[in-house]
Scaffold this motif. Structure first.
Motif, PDB file in Angstrom:
ATOM      1  N   TYR A  71      -3.500  10.110  -1.415  1.00 25.64           N
ATOM      2  CA  TYR A  71      -4.496   9.013  -1.408  1.00 25.64           C
ATOM      3  C   TYR A  71      -3.418   8.119  -0.801  1.00 25.64           C
ATOM      4  O   TYR A  71      -2.534   7.782  -1.390  1.00 25.64           O
ATOM      5  CB  TYR A  71      -5.798   8.624  -2.287  1.00 25.64           C
ATOM      6  CG  TYR A  71      -5.289   8.413  -3.334  1.00 25.64           C
ATOM      7  CD1 TYR A  71      -4.510   8.880  -4.829  1.00 25.64           C
ATOM      8  CD2 TYR A  71      -6.033   7.144  -3.793  1.00 25.64           C
ATOM      9  CE1 TYR A  71      -4.330   8.290  -6.489  1.00 25.64           C
ATOM     10  CE2 TYR A  71      -5.189   6.395  -5.267  1.00 25.64           C
ATOM     11  CZ  TYR A  71      -5.094   6.883  -5.884  1.00 25.64           C
ATOM     12  OH  TYR A  71      -4.023   6.788  -7.402  1.00 25.64           O
ATOM     13  N   GLU A  72      -4.184   6.772  -0.733  1.00 26.51           N
ATOM     14  CA  GLU A  72      -3.896   5.238  -0.924  1.00 26.51           C
ATOM     15  C   GLU A  72      -3.913   4.678  -2.109  1.00 26.51           C
ATOM     16  O   GLU A  72      -5.379   4.286  -1.977  1.00 26.51           O
ATOM     17  CB  GLU A  72      -5.013   4.867   0.889  1.00 26.51           C
ATOM     18  CG  GLU A  72      -3.959   5.290   1.644  1.00 26.51           C
ATOM     19  CD  GLU A  72      -4.429   6.633   1.980  1.00 26.51           C
ATOM     20  OE1 GLU A  72      -4.950   6.816   2.541  1.00 26.51           O
ATOM     21  OE2 GLU A  72      -2.924   7.296   2.104  1.00 26.51           O
ATOM     22  N   LEU A  73      -2.974   3.682  -1.857  1.00 30.37           N
ATOM     23  CA  LEU A  73      -3.652   3.119  -3.883  1.00 30.37           C
ATOM     24  C   LEU A  73      -2.792   1.991  -3.202  1.00 30.37           C
ATOM     25  O   LEU A  73      -1.421   1.446  -2.834  1.00 30.37           O
ATOM     26  CB  LEU A  73      -2.498   4.082  -4.406  1.00 30.37           C
ATOM     27  CG  LEU A  73      -2.825   1.979  -5.483  1.00 30.37           C
ATOM     28  CD1 LEU A  73      -4.123   2.885  -6.547  1.00 30.37           C
ATOM     29  CD2 LEU A  73      -1.642   3.973  -6.716  1.00 30.37           C
ATOM     30  N   SER A  74      -3.084   0.453  -3.590  1.00 29.92           N
ATOM     31  CA  SER A  74      -2.737  -0.914  -2.973  1.00 29.92           C
ATOM     32  C   SER A  74      -1.836  -1.323  -4.845  1.00 29.92           C
ATOM     33  O   SER A  74      -2.802  -1.059  -5.391  1.00 29.92           O
ATOM     34  CB  SER A  74      -3.494  -1.568  -1.826  1.00 29.92           C
ATOM     35  OG  SER A  74      -4.332  -2.358  -3.363  1.00 29.92           O
TER      36      SER A  74
ATOM     37  N   GLU B   6       0.635  -0.847   0.083  1.00 26.47           N
ATOM     38  CA  GLU B   6      -0.125  -0.263  -0.229  1.00 26.47           C
ATOM     39  C   GLU B   6       0.846   1.017  -0.167  1.00 26.47           C
ATOM     40  O   GLU B   6       1.535   1.483   0.882  1.00 26.47           O
ATOM     41  CB  GLU B   6      -0.846   0.186   1.262  1.00 26.47           C
ATOM     42  CG  GLU B   6      -2.197   1.033   0.916  1.00 26.47           C
ATOM     43  CD  GLU B   6      -3.006   1.286   2.346  1.00 26.47           C
ATOM     44  OE1 GLU B   6      -2.969   0.249   3.214  1.00 26.47           O
ATOM     45  OE2 GLU B   6      -3.489   1.911   2.355  1.00 26.47           O
TER      46      GLU B   6
END
Lengths: 82, 773
Positions: free
Chosen positions: A59-62, A53
């Protein structure tokens, strides 16, 4: 130091230098903001070690390690934990 | 413009609050359908607060107008071809940077755009400030700060959209790089000459070597290629795709930063941020290195427990233990305890003994209440018919045994669908669903599935109908198709009575009932693994859909969104499954109540058309289990009494519970089922893998279109036929001709293991190739 994104350790910050691969993969990465010049922060790894992650463009991206290995990142200093 | 209704389309990123905005705008006028050709929800409704009603369309959530996901294609084609009068671009104001990326693409289309800065209340609460005016000047389109959740400024937004829809807007690009702009202008002029609409948008996409554009304009691509060789950018080389994506983000970071004023203290460092938000704290727990999986298992357990359990919190079982009811000693049941546990048989004897028999879960309770109501209603109607002298009349039977029973079957799934989707909606709306995919991806990817496939699969053990409906959460079509086809491998609740009955037969056929039921579940799961393995082995490409997914911040699920979601699912089910179930039930009713002399009235099932069909169908089953007599008791299920088994599998299409019911009606009960062990297993496997009930077929039809749907039906049939035949012969040989049987078994197991190795090696190779790329 130039690293693959999946080689970064937790808590490290880096600057994206190059995105490899082609077609859909690459396009998707661009669309999600993973472009050269973006700052990336490795937040955590999944309990089974993969995917990872990251925080990018606020923002959070996986993404999976296999995909992350196509992203080359410039990591300034490596002082271990953070 | 007087005669035409104004149409406004909502476009925006997933999690931008688009659906909340749509629900706020349209209220009860909303209705959901499918976009043609794909199973992507299409929401439409009407906004009524202006002088004229405005037709609102909610486009699927997208990050870009690339042509890669069905959602992107749907949205892109809608805006380009259907030409809405205005596009409202819903933007999450708390994450401007990524959200504006889509905006820069929308602006290139010749359509009026209004930007809705959603969640601006949250921005204010954080102490930040966005200068909407500055943003408006930069983008050249109206920008309205709204809060979809608190319904702030919605009228103003719609007013702007209404005004904008009368104006013409020509697309403009944010790309400032000189050479690139030069190329785009050249293509644009060429497009204009050809009379192509939205020339700028198409020109930019062509310069990016967008798949769709390249296919559409092969003549112009030469020009781009030529330009490419003549022009070399020093940073990205001739990589226009990267160049354009970069140009968009460069533009955004240049302008959004100036429009955004952070709270006192300025830009926070990442470490500080982490300490601050509740969402981050939750995420630390939910995706914890060690605790993530146990927490996930507990959540899943309760979700399914509340939906499907006959014995909530196992109160009945514990009470029984406390009261010293050693129910393994009960003569009432011959099945071992845990077989009864699966089918919750132990509750009945407990009740007989006057013990407290526990409480059902909410899903089961609602289902039984509903079943009681509909059952009583049918009884009343039946008595009514009898009262007017129509007892045994074909019309009364058509109504009571055909139509109403069919409708009853439709309704009986409703409570569990509602409860399960309540949980799924909460999981999705809260942001946890994305984390499930994150946690489990590694384990599932090996089988060509993503972690999200876990929920539909687990649901499959309860009921295939909601399970198949839940595959809607899978983005990748191929993955969705695979998951649906795998569904019968997971023994659903309605199949448990079949296993319980067959387990009891073990006493005569000489096998252990407990081992039998356990092995059925195990064979099912193994079959799923083997199936996924072979799908990977034989699929041409080793392509795994990319897992590049946003992990949205956690938030409390909104009541209205959850309810809207439930209502959509329910309506979808009632329409899709309801019609198929009702129609098919009537057909089966007709076949099982009449013989070929239609005029002679109703007959017993043994003499019915269905029985004859079963006898014919039986020949078809012949290869599965052809051996008659000879051993201890019995003809195998293909011959002799075999047609009765065949008929039971046919009525099993109405509902799997009907398999046991029909068997009983035809006199196949515990003492009279004279199957050999291989007969029992092949009959069980046939019922496990075969086409599920009509309700599940209806649900499948809602999720798969055309060819894929028929392939699924064919697959289910082929799988059950193949597995039952293989199982019969293998077990038969092992039992009677071990010299042939066991080597055969070894070869088969060896084949599967070898396939596993090949897949694993290829997987590794693909990874290595990706590494070396």
């Amino acid at each position: 130091m130039l690293l693959k994104l999946d080689e970064m350790s937790k808590g490290e910050t880096g600057l994206i230098k190059r995105v490899e691969g082609e077609g859909k993969f690459r396009r998707r990465l661009f669309d999600m903001g993973v472009t050269p010049g973006a700052e990336v922060y490795l937040r955590k790894k999944a309990p089974l070690g993969d995917p990872i992650e990251i925080t990018i463009r606020g923002y959070e991206l996986s993404l999976r390690k296999a995909e992350a290995s196509l992203v080359l990142v410039e990591v300034s200093e490596r002082d271990g934990d953070k | 413009m007087e005669e035409k209704k104004i149409t406004v389309a909502l476009a925006g990123n997933p999690n931008s609050g688009k659906t909340t905005l749509f629900n706020s705008l349209t209220g009860s006028t909303a209705h959901v359908g499918n976009w043609p050709g794909v199973t992507v929800d299409k929401r439409e409704g009407t906004y009524k607060k202006l002088e004229k009603p405005i037709h609102v369309i909610d486009l699927p959530g997208i990050y870009s107008l690339s042509p890669y996901t069905p959602e992107e294609v749907v949205s892109r084609n809608y805006i380009l071809d259907e030409k809405p009068d205005c596009v409202i671009n819903v933007v999450d104001a708390t994450n401007l940077e990524r959200n504006l990326y889509l905006t820069t693409q929308l602006l290139e289309i010749d359509v009026p755009v209004v930007v809705a800065l959603n969640m601006s209340d949250v921005v204010r609460k954080n102490g930040d400030k966005i200068d909407a005016k500055a943003l408006r000047e930069k983008l050249g389109v109206p920008v309205v700060e709204i809060s979809a959740l608190k319904e702030e400024n919605l009228d103003e937004l719609m007013g702007e959209a209404y005004r904008a829809s009368f104006e013409k807007r020509e697309g403009k690009t944010v790309i400032e790089q000189k050479e690139l702009l030069h190329l785009i202008n050249d293509i644009k002029i060429a497009f204009k000459g050809k009379g192509v609409e939205n020339p700028l948008f198409h020109a930019v996409k062509l310069a990016e070597f967008d798949e769709l554009e390249v296919g559409m304009h092969p003549d112009l691509i030469e020009m781009v290629k030529e330009f490419k060789t003549s022009h070399q950018d020093e940073v990205f080389g001739d990589d226009f795709e990267a160049l354009i994506a970069d140009a968009r983000y460069t533009y955004i970071s240049k302008h959004y930063a100036s429009a955004l004023t952070r709270a006192e203290g300025g830009e926070k460092s990442k470490e500080e941020k982490e300490k601050l938000t509740l969402s981050d704290k939750l995420d630390k727990v939910f995706t914890h290195r060690i605790w993530a999986i146990p927490i996930f298992i507990v959540i899943m357990f309760f979700m399914f427990h509340f939906t499907f359990s006959e014995d909530l919190f196992f109160i009945g079982r514990f009470t029984a233990l406390a009261q010293g009811v050693a129910f393994d000693d009960l003569e009432l049941i011959k099945n071992p305890g845990w077989v009864r546990f699966l089918s919750a048989d132990y509750l009945t004897p407990l009740e007989d003994l006057g013990a407290l028999n526990g409480v059902p879960s909410i899903g089961v309770w609602l289902q039984s209440q509903l079943g009681f109501c509909t059952g009583s209603l049918i009884d009343v109607i039946r008595q009514g018919f009898a009262g007017i002298g129509l007892e045994g009349n074909w019309f009364a039977s058509l109504m009571c045994d055909g139509l109403f029973t069919g409708l009853d079957a439709v309704l009986s799934f409703v409570p569990q669908i509602l409860i399960l989707f309540l949980f799924i909606a909460i999981l999705e709306d809260s942001g946890y669903m994305a984390r499930i995919a994150f946690i489990l991806d590694r384990a599932f990817r090996k089988f060509g599935l993503s972690g999200k496939a876990f929920i539909p699969m687990l649901t499959g053990f309860g009921c295939s109908v909601p399970a198949i409906m839940a595959t809607r959460t899978l983005e990748d079509e191929r993955e969705k198709n695979r998951t649906i086809r795998l569904m019968t491998c997971f023994s659903c609740g309605a199949k448990a009575p079949i296993w319980a009955l067959l387990a009891a037969v073990g006493v005569y056929a000489g096998f252990d009932g407990g081992v039998f039921v356990f092995s059925i579940y195990l064979i099912g799961i193994s079959a799923a693994v083997i199936y996924a393995l072979f799908m990977k082995l034989f699929s041409k490409s080793q392509y795994v859909s990319p897992f590049i997914m946003e992990l949205p911040a956690y938030h409390l699920p909104q009541f209205r969104n959850v309810m809207a979601h439930l209502w959509e699912k329910l309506k979808h089910y009632l329409i899709k499954a309801g019609t198929i179930i009702a129609a098919c039930t009537i057909v089966i009713w007709f076949l099982s109540n009449f013989n070929w002399n239609l005029s002679l009235g109703m007959v017993a099932i043994e003499e019915s058309i269905l029985a004859d069909l079963g006898r014919v169908f039986n020949y078809f089953f012949y290869p599965i289990a052809p051996l008659e007599g000879g051993w201890t008791y019995a003809p195998a299920w293909g011959v002799g009494d075999g047609w009765k088994y065949s008929v039971s599998t046919l009525t099993g299409l109405i509902a799997k519970e009907d398999v046991v019911a029909t068997m009983a009606e035809l006199g196949l009960v515990e003492g009279t089922i004279a199957l050999q062990v291989e007969g029992v297993y092949s009959f069980a496997l046939y019922n496990l893998f075969t086409i599920p009930c009509f309700a599940a077929i209806g649900a499948t039809h809602g999720e798969q279109k055309g060819k894929e749907f028929w392939l699924t039906i064919l697959w289910w049939f082929a799988m059950s036929y193949g597995a039952a035949t293989l199982c019969y012969w293998l077990m038969h040989f092992c039992r009677t001709l071990p010299a042939l049987g066991y080597p055969l078994l070894v070869v088969l197991v060896g084949g599967v293991v070898a396939a596993g190795f090949v897949v694993a090696r290829r997987h590794k190779k693909a990874l290595l190739a990706a590494d070396n790329a």
